[in-house]
Design a protein around this motif. Structure first.
Motif: not given
Length: 217
Positions: A37-49
């Motif tokens: 969770i922290e890794l995804l948030d800190s690197e702003k990895i998005n899931f829009k597509n």
């Protein structure tokens, strides 16, 4: 007796760990969920597509649970696919396809190709770690080997703008792992999440955007 005492101490610390308690509260299968969770948030990895995500060494499944939370739509459908792979069994997770097998084996890769219809992958995540012996030279070689295997898989299957998240360990061989990753990815970031235990040497590499494929190396 000393081993029994150390085991009891570890169990006590584990039970009292705030991330273990929080994982139970939120229904995660392991405290490792909070690292991702922290890794995804800190690197702003998005899931829009729509995304295709591969979880290497997925069991018991906490990282797949986190990815499912990021990709599930209000109607309950998935905004893409999550395929989890492990040699160990894993309890089913709604919306996650699981393949039990070694990702280095031909049969496992052929099953994976069918799941993703031979498409390239957006994200590869790997919380894999080898069994450690306590012998520094042997352990560093094992860690490096696991990181290399995960990287080889990712370089073969990721889209050019794909993302890879992999667990590594500081110590002998770590700089060589980073150096190798930088040969293949334009960006390689090192992060030690807050949920990672203070006495652990583990750190995570977030690699983005392929520079070259294995065939070009």
């Amino acid at each position: 007796m000393a081993k029994d005492k150390s085991t009891k101490i570890w169990i006590k610390h584990h039970i009292e760990d705030p991330y273990v308690k929080l994982a139970h509260q939120k229904g995660y299968r392991a405290r490792a969920a909070f690292k991702l969770i922290e890794l995804l948030d800190s690197e702003k990895i998005n899931f829009k597509n729509k995304k295709i995500v591969i979880d290497l060494g997925s069991s018991p499944g906490s990282w797949s649970q986190v990815m499912r939370e990021r990709m599930i739509l209000p109607d309950g459908s998935m905004n893409g696919k999550i395929i989890a792979l492990d040699m160990l069994p894993m309890e089913p997770i709604s919306g996650v396809d699981f393949i039990q097998g070694d990702f280095r084996d031909y049969d496992t890769i052929e099953k994976l190709k069918k799941y993703i219809s031979n498409q390239s992958v957006d994200i590869v995540i790997s919380d894999m770690a080898p069994n450690l012996t306590g012998i520094a030279s042997a352990d560093s070689a094992r860690v490096q080997h696991v990181c290399e295997l995960a990287m080889e898989f990712s370089v073969s299957h990721l889209k050019n703008n794909g993302v890879m998240i992999v667990k590594a360990f500081h110590g002998a061989g770590f700089s060589q792992i980073v150096f190798l990753y930088k040969k293949f990815f334009k960006s390689v970031v090192e992060i030690k999440p807050r949920a990672s235990r203070a006495n652990s040497s583990e750190t995570f590499l977030i690699a983005r955007e392929l520079k070259q494929r294995l065939l070009d190396f």
